[in-house]
Design an enzyme around this catalytic site. Sequence first.
Site, PDB file in Angstrom:
ATOM      1  N   CYS A  35       0.820  -1.378   0.317  1.00  0.00           N
ATOM      2  CA  CYS A  35      -0.011  -0.205  -0.075  1.00  0.00           C
ATOM      3  C   CYS A  35       0.825   1.341  -0.487  1.00  0.00           C
ATOM      4  O   CYS A  35       2.084   1.182  -0.235  1.00  0.00           O
ATOM      5  CB  CYS A  35      -1.036  -0.354   1.048  1.00  0.00           C
ATOM      6  SG  CYS A  35      -0.133  -0.210   2.623  1.00  0.00           S
ATOM      7  N   HIS A  88      -6.471   6.137   9.040  1.00  0.00           N
ATOM      8  CA  HIS A  88      -5.574   5.836   9.693  1.00  0.00           C
ATOM      9  C   HIS A  88      -4.973   6.975   9.576  1.00  0.00           C
ATOM     10  O   HIS A  88      -5.481   7.611   8.126  1.00  0.00           O
ATOM     11  CB  HIS A  88      -4.890   4.808  10.053  1.00  0.00           C
ATOM     12  CG  HIS A  88      -4.244   4.055   8.415  1.00  0.00           C
ATOM     13  ND1 HIS A  88      -5.828   3.108   8.295  1.00  0.00           N
ATOM     14  CD2 HIS A  88      -3.863   3.455   7.959  1.00  0.00           C
ATOM     15  CE1 HIS A  88      -4.674   2.723   7.178  1.00  0.00           C
ATOM     16  NE2 HIS A  88      -3.406   3.329   6.573  1.00  0.00           N
TER      17      HIS A  88
END
Length: 694
Positions: free
Chosen positions: A423, A613
Amino acid sequence: MATATTSETTAAAGGRSTAARAHVQRFGTFLSGMIMPNIGAFIAWGLITAFFIEAGFTPFGPLGGFGETAEGEPHTGLVGPMITYLLPLLIAYTGGRMVYDVRGGVVGAIATMGVIVGTDIPMFIGAMLMGPLTAWVMKKLDSLWDGKIKPGFEMLVNNFSAGILAAVMAIFGFFLVGPAVLAFSNAAATAVDFLVTRGLLPLTSILIEPGKVLFLNNAINHGILTPLGTAQALEQGKSILFLLEANPGPGLGILLAYTVFGRGAARASAPGAALIHFVGGIHEIYFPYVLMKPALILAAIAGGATGVFTLTLFDAGLRAPAAPGSIIAVFAQATTDSYVGVAIAVTAATAVSFFVASVILKASKDKGEGDLTEATSRMETMKGKKSSVASAMVGTSGGADTGGHSTRELAEGAPVQHIVFACDAGMGSSAMGASVLRNKVKAAGFGDVKVTNASIANLTDDFDIVVTHQDLATRARPKVPSASVVTVDNFMGSPRYDEIVQAVQQRNGAAVPAGGGAAGGGAAAAAAGTGSEPAGGDTVAAADEDSGASRAAILTKDRIVMDGGARNAAQAIDEAGGLLVAAGAVTDEYVSSMHEREKSVSTFMGNGLAIPHGTNQAKDSIRSSALSVVKYPEGLDWNGKPVTWVIGIAGRDNEHLAILSRVAKIFGNKEKVRQLDEARTADEVLDLLGKVND
């Protein structure tokens, strides 16, 4: 019996042929990997040469390297030093880095200085030898004392070993490699002159044009033609060798023939393919059209030979490589006295190729209505990887998610040893996905297969399967050309996880699922224990639920909201982040970074869950590890995805990896998700999510 024997012999011969072709392709790809990243430097040298040499557009001695200074010294200029030193050193560094990262690049470049100063021609071939060779020797030497150096002496040993080896290899290059390469270059140049003077150079198309379709062109083009052409261009100002492979005419003629005389999908897609081929310079776009009707290779050969003959007739050439083989790049590199010759050569090659291809198509019962998709698949099989341009032209997507390998391709290849989730930062989303898939792989009985996570920036071509979000695929794929790339639209519940497990089973052989469960089997797999995998380099494995020390108050009742008031993803991030701020776990800057992360890539995880997040850069805004949980009973639109649960997360010192592992275990279990959805109080939710506090 005789028939069987003949068939086996034929199959074995075909297998050997395929293996040999694959080796040549890999070799060609390696050579291309050294040259292609430095094409910009070749273009810069070509432009400086075109403008500033004595016969250039704007002659200027201090840059072009002619005339004398006020003190009577000859001008050095840029042209000579760039082709003598800069270009070979860039190639050597690139080749060394491909073998052994930066350390290999540095020693490879140093060693190449030996062949540069030991000869009087541009040492491109020498650089392509010395860079990778020296890096490989350095890698082998480092492995001899790996783990045996006493603490405190590592830098001393590493620096001196690199310096000593590089010096030795430079001397070796000066006395042995340089003269050998010079002899080879002189012999090759003599062979080219022989072909040119006798009018035989067009015959090279018999090898080059089929080689292009079989993806053997890189070995010829970047291994021989580019180095020889550059040396020739330095002496004569141009070289015909740069156009032996790059002439777009033969392919254009075939595509135009399909446009006029083809049928079905081939005819419909040919005009667009012609534009991409001729202007974009992506020659592989026409390869499936030839593979669909192999007799068309005759058209490519005829067109290529015509183009080469025309170039020799007009004494035309380029001053530097044309990469990609676009008509724009070709004319950008053509010398002023070659514009007419190049234009006629491309036109003639197109016309002859079109004529031959038209005759073949008109005389054939099958005029191109065959399966273009199948031909594209065969092309990609020969190439050894997906062709995004060709697949886009024929309407294939490479799997369930955009940009990834298909299920069939995923199941092909060597045994799987390492799967990585990638990611943007390699921390939150990928850690969650790695945890989910690790459970499934372990449940299928393949506990020895590592499933880790990393950031896109830290990917290396050492992984067998790379899983990433579909929005990040274009960034991940160039870093892992040898890996199977699987794209997903969420990290929690993608159906492609089961495809990966099936691929591991096929590539690694059958295994006994842990506890006798079915491979990748839904709740059973999701409920399996989370493994702890050691990670190499910058790769981080999600922690095992028993690997960390017990920590209290990661989630408390006051950070659970049972009826969130947000109406969209941005408001939900503020709501979840506000709970973390109110708890004193993070600062307001962390909430801002949560929004930045969402702009980069969605934190939707599947199964009705989103886990916003912060970015990796916001870790200093975290005061303590914590979770916040917000339920949206009526559902929330998370940028087009339905969400019931939003869990805000902040973790210090990689603690969030263990937290994410536990959250993944819970939300990967359909029964646990059902119980959470039915919960009516914060106490019930805390009881179900209580493992995060273990």
